[in-house]
Design a protein around this motif. Sequence first.
Motif, PDB file in Angstrom:
ATOM      1  N   ARG A 137     -19.169  21.243  -0.551  1.00 30.74           N
ATOM      2  CA  ARG A 137     -19.768  21.442   0.788  1.00 30.74           C
ATOM      3  C   ARG A 137     -19.977  23.051   1.051  1.00 30.74           C
ATOM      4  O   ARG A 137     -18.951  23.508   1.113  1.00 30.74           O
ATOM      5  N   LEU A 140     -25.491  26.848   2.692  1.00 33.80           N
ATOM      6  CA  LEU A 140     -26.635  27.455   1.948  1.00 33.80           C
ATOM      7  C   LEU A 140     -27.902  27.918   2.580  1.00 33.80           C
ATOM      8  O   LEU A 140     -28.838  28.313   2.131  1.00 33.80           O
ATOM      9  N   LEU A 212     -34.939  15.665  -2.629  1.00 37.71           N
ATOM     10  CA  LEU A 212     -33.438  15.606  -2.564  1.00 37.71           C
ATOM     11  C   LEU A 212     -33.151  14.250  -2.896  1.00 37.71           C
ATOM     12  O   LEU A 212     -33.694  13.016  -2.136  1.00 37.71           O
ATOM     13  N   LEU A 240     -34.215  25.489  -0.912  1.00 39.11           N
ATOM     14  CA  LEU A 240     -32.964  24.830  -1.420  1.00 39.11           C
ATOM     15  C   LEU A 240     -31.827  24.912  -0.037  1.00 39.11           C
ATOM     16  O   LEU A 240     -31.219  23.938   0.154  1.00 39.11           O
ATOM     17  N   ALA A 244     -30.082  21.170   1.143  1.00 39.50           N
ATOM     18  CA  ALA A 244     -28.640  21.392   1.176  1.00 39.50           C
ATOM     19  C   ALA A 244     -28.121  21.081   2.768  1.00 39.50           C
ATOM     20  O   ALA A 244     -27.199  20.403   2.653  1.00 39.50           O
ATOM     21  N   PHE A 248     -25.460  18.064   3.479  1.00 39.82           N
ATOM     22  CA  PHE A 248     -24.268  18.108   4.018  1.00 39.82           C
ATOM     23  C   PHE A 248     -24.137  18.014   5.399  1.00 39.82           C
ATOM     24  O   PHE A 248     -22.973  18.004   5.913  1.00 39.82           O
ATOM     25  N   SER A 255     -20.748  17.108  -2.693  1.00 42.95           N
ATOM     26  CA  SER A 255     -21.099  17.902  -3.303  1.00 42.95           C
ATOM     27  C   SER A 255     -22.640  17.853  -3.688  1.00 42.95           C
ATOM     28  O   SER A 255     -23.404  16.839  -3.116  1.00 42.95           O
ATOM     29  N   LEU A 256     -23.363  18.996  -4.308  1.00 40.19           N
ATOM     30  CA  LEU A 256     -24.753  19.173  -4.331  1.00 40.19           C
ATOM     31  C   LEU A 256     -25.137  19.654  -5.829  1.00 40.19           C
ATOM     32  O   LEU A 256     -24.354  20.627  -6.205  1.00 40.19           O
ATOM     33  N   TYR A 271     -28.338  30.374  -9.071  1.00 38.29           N
ATOM     34  CA  TYR A 271     -27.257  29.170  -8.567  1.00 38.29           C
ATOM     35  C   TYR A 271     -25.643  29.802  -8.985  1.00 38.29           C
ATOM     36  O   TYR A 271     -24.965  29.402  -8.103  1.00 38.29           O
TER      37      TYR A 271
END
Length: 290
Positions: A137, A140, A212, A240, A244, A248, A255-256, A271
């Motif tokens: 988590r 981002l 996603l 992204l 995210a 979250f 987690s992603l 990344y």
Amino acid sequence: MNRPVAQTHLSQLAELLAWMDEAPERRALAPEARTPEGLWWEVLAGEDEKAWVWLEAGRVQGYGALVPFWDGAALEGPIVRAGNGRALLEHLVRKARQEGYPTLYAFPEAHNRAARRLLEEVGFSAQHTTYFYTIGRTDLSYPVPPGYKIERAEPCDPAVYRDLYSRAEDGWSLRLHWTDEELRQHFLGAEVELFMAFHTDRNGKPVGMVELELDDTQAEIAYIGVVPEARGKGLGRALLGAAAGWAFSNPQIGSLQVRAHDHEKAAQALYKQLGFRETSAVVTYALELF
């Protein structure tokens, strides 16, 4: 010897899959289930999957299956703990030819040298490597570049999606073969979300998107792409961040996961810079059967 998977094999098959999970050098594409009951639904109850086990001294020591994929079939396995792995693989290739599949694909973990060697001995060729990265988590978020906006696309318009996918994706055409109904169904459930980026100054035409996928505790970026003329502005990074943030916002998501092919060096570097850690690398193999 090779035998079609039967209900009597399921307990030992679950043990074989658990053995595979223990080390990267054993892993390949395989069923998700790890219980006899789950394997019954996934392997035996499905109409499309054709699966076999390798029996050595009456015990399940190997597994492989054929599942429809893209323009041909994907190979689950080969997973071999003991016995003649080549005999199992050659059996699967013969069955794929009998089914009329033009191409057979396989997806072993990069560290699975034994499976990769078997595949190459039988004639498979490595196509590319896909790297998987995971982060816990983390915030981002990233500002959307001036002149653009990002919105959740609900419902999905198949024509708009297909047009954007064809303009943004320069390496794969898989989704272009999906029907309108298949695209609608894909994005219908709560486990899949689609975000699109639009140019605010050019009739609102979409220029990028991110898909996603969510399960109970993990989210995954299944696809992210930006059309060539909109690249280099930070739009992919903003997409992204939007995905995210959505993932979250659910406190259950811990987690992603993201992915990048071997030629996507900029994505891999991004990344790593953001704190993602590499968790897996999968090599795509292909064998032309006709």
